[in-house]
Enzyme design. Sequence first.
Site, PDB file in Angstrom:
ATOM      1  N   HIS A 156     -30.957 -28.307  46.293  1.00 61.37           N
ATOM      2  CA  HIS A 156     -31.493 -29.340  45.383  1.00 61.37           C
ATOM      3  C   HIS A 156     -32.065 -30.526  46.153  1.00 61.37           C
ATOM      4  O   HIS A 156     -32.078 -31.644  45.670  1.00 61.37           O
ATOM      5  CB  HIS A 156     -30.429 -29.844  44.392  1.00 61.37           C
ATOM      6  CG  HIS A 156     -29.635 -28.758  43.756  1.00 61.37           C
ATOM      7  ND1 HIS A 156     -30.017 -28.138  42.595  1.00 61.37           N
ATOM      8  CD2 HIS A 156     -28.492 -28.142  44.148  1.00 61.37           C
ATOM      9  CE1 HIS A 156     -29.140 -27.203  42.285  1.00 61.37           C
ATOM     10  NE2 HIS A 156     -28.209 -27.176  43.216  1.00 61.37           N
ATOM     11  N   SER A 277     -55.607 -41.704  59.708  1.00 57.51           N
ATOM     12  CA  SER A 277     -56.142 -42.134  58.418  1.00 57.51           C
ATOM     13  C   SER A 277     -57.394 -42.940  58.713  1.00 57.51           C
ATOM     14  O   SER A 277     -57.476 -43.616  59.741  1.00 57.51           O
ATOM     15  CB  SER A 277     -55.093 -42.994  57.713  1.00 57.51           C
ATOM     16  OG  SER A 277     -55.717 -43.971  56.903  1.00 57.51           O
ATOM     17  N   LYS A 283     -51.207 -44.618  61.008  1.00 57.12           N
ATOM     18  CA  LYS A 283     -50.770 -43.338  60.447  1.00 57.12           C
ATOM     19  C   LYS A 283     -50.834 -42.182  61.428  1.00 57.12           C
ATOM     20  O   LYS A 283     -51.719 -42.084  62.270  1.00 57.12           O
ATOM     21  CB  LYS A 283     -51.628 -42.990  59.225  1.00 57.12           C
ATOM     22  CG  LYS A 283     -51.419 -43.933  58.069  1.00 57.12           C
ATOM     23  CD  LYS A 283     -50.088 -43.706  57.397  1.00 57.12           C
ATOM     24  CE  LYS A 283     -50.188 -42.461  56.568  1.00 57.12           C
ATOM     25  NZ  LYS A 283     -49.356 -42.448  55.402  1.00 57.12           N
ATOM     26  N   GLU A 290     -49.889 -29.762  55.476  1.00 55.72           N
ATOM     27  CA  GLU A 290     -50.353 -29.920  54.079  1.00 55.72           C
ATOM     28  C   GLU A 290     -51.463 -28.923  53.779  1.00 55.72           C
ATOM     29  O   GLU A 290     -51.544 -28.368  52.678  1.00 55.72           O
ATOM     30  CB  GLU A 290     -50.843 -31.357  53.858  1.00 55.72           C
ATOM     31  CG  GLU A 290     -49.722 -32.368  53.911  1.00 55.72           C
ATOM     32  CD  GLU A 290     -50.250 -33.801  54.018  1.00 55.72           C
ATOM     33  OE1 GLU A 290     -49.779 -34.645  53.263  1.00 55.72           O
ATOM     34  OE2 GLU A 290     -51.117 -34.066  54.864  1.00 55.72           O
TER      35      GLU A 290
END
Length: 481
Positions: A156, A277, A283, A290
Amino acid sequence: MALAKTDASGGAGLLPEVLAFSSSLSLDRQLLKEDLLGSMAHVTMLGRTGVIPKAEARAIRDGLVDLWRRDAAGTLALPDEEDVHMAVEVELNRTIGAPAALLHSARSRNDQVATDLRLHVRDALGQALSSLCGLIGELVERAKKDGHVLMPSYTHRQRAQPISLGYWLSSYGAAFLRDAQAFAFALDQADALALGSGAISGSSLGIDREVTRGLLGFSRLTLNGLDTVGERDFALDYLYATARFLVHASRLSTDLIDFTTPEFGFASLSGDISMGSSMMPQKKNPDVFELIRGKSGRAVGNLMGLLTTVKGLPGGYNRDLQEDRGPLLETRPLLSGVLSVLRLSLPHVTFHPDKCRAGLDEGFTQATDLAEALVKKGMPFRVAYKHVGALVRRCQELGLPLTKATAELARSIDPAIDADALSVLEPAGAVARKRSAGSTGPQAVEAQLAALTSQAGALATKAAAVPSLLVLFEQLSKAAI
Ligand code: ARG
């Protein structure tokens, strides 16, 4: 330029717009090599069996070899035809003349396209299976090197129990091994010769499908021509195995995306694979993972697309099947791209043992181990569960990790929770004491890694036995006629 109309395309009145709408050449041009190999094997068989004269068979075969070589040299401009099969026939006719008219004896584009697709799927799966077995081997090596690092496991997405990094790596090895088995199954499904089925019911000419089968290196013949020209099950198996592998790669990616956030801090990505970024100079983003996750959606879409195309079709060949080309041909670059980038990226992920270890303490992850220690002293599990739950709540109130629970505090809950029982709270011991097969215990993980190595090794051998298109070309270009 208007599409050329051949006898296959329709009668004199066929509208050019309809012909253009029906064309698949922009996609099936990618199957040229497979198409040439199928034709080389077919014409060799026609020559050997005497269905056509040997001299003409040799002339056709030489013409096909010439097309292959011009394609390899980048000098082949195929005529603008309805599909790759007609384009090859027209170009062959242009280059060798009359004998070209014999090539399509005892053959239809229906069994021809099924053959091209089977060759394509077999080739793509052979390479993917080999690379996937390589990935499994790399996970095993990484587990041997860094496997001792202790970290929390999650149910979970809440910290659950202590595990080793080796166990976590082995979990993805196990998933990828199942995918490798699914690739091997799809490979077996594709590994049957479709040629000789003709349009639907075979041929009255004296062909020998066994000869063509041997020449193309298929292990068996398809069983029934009517079924053969209308089914794409081998392609569905390929798309399913790919989608499932990409979904597993996506899950691994999500774990790594989470683990590399400052919130988890378990791992970091080197500059070789992290991206920036355009606005935020600080970043360091996990775009590569992804994108793997994003591309898995495309693989699922391809499977759904092909299933939707075949659903509801009647028996035999139907032109709807031409729509298999989009999902099928997109799959190979998707699969090989994800496999190679995943293999390239994993060595650039560094785990941080201290942060992983801190995650264990903060999460009260050894609570089950303490309960099991009380079970070993004779306490029923459900009673032990309640006592340990009470101890966890006390520690939470006092702001203490479970490892800092004093013997006095424990005794106040139940005298059975003595110093001896509390000693199991050390995470290294908690992992080491796991003895059951398939567990995070060091011996169990070692057995898992050995199983991954031997089973992936056997599948890699199967992958290596798939003949490459180039090897087939070399054999077919000099096969006796
Ligand atoms: N372009 C077609 C396809 O890819 C070839 C088969 C055409 N067969 C036919 N009976 N019209 O499926």
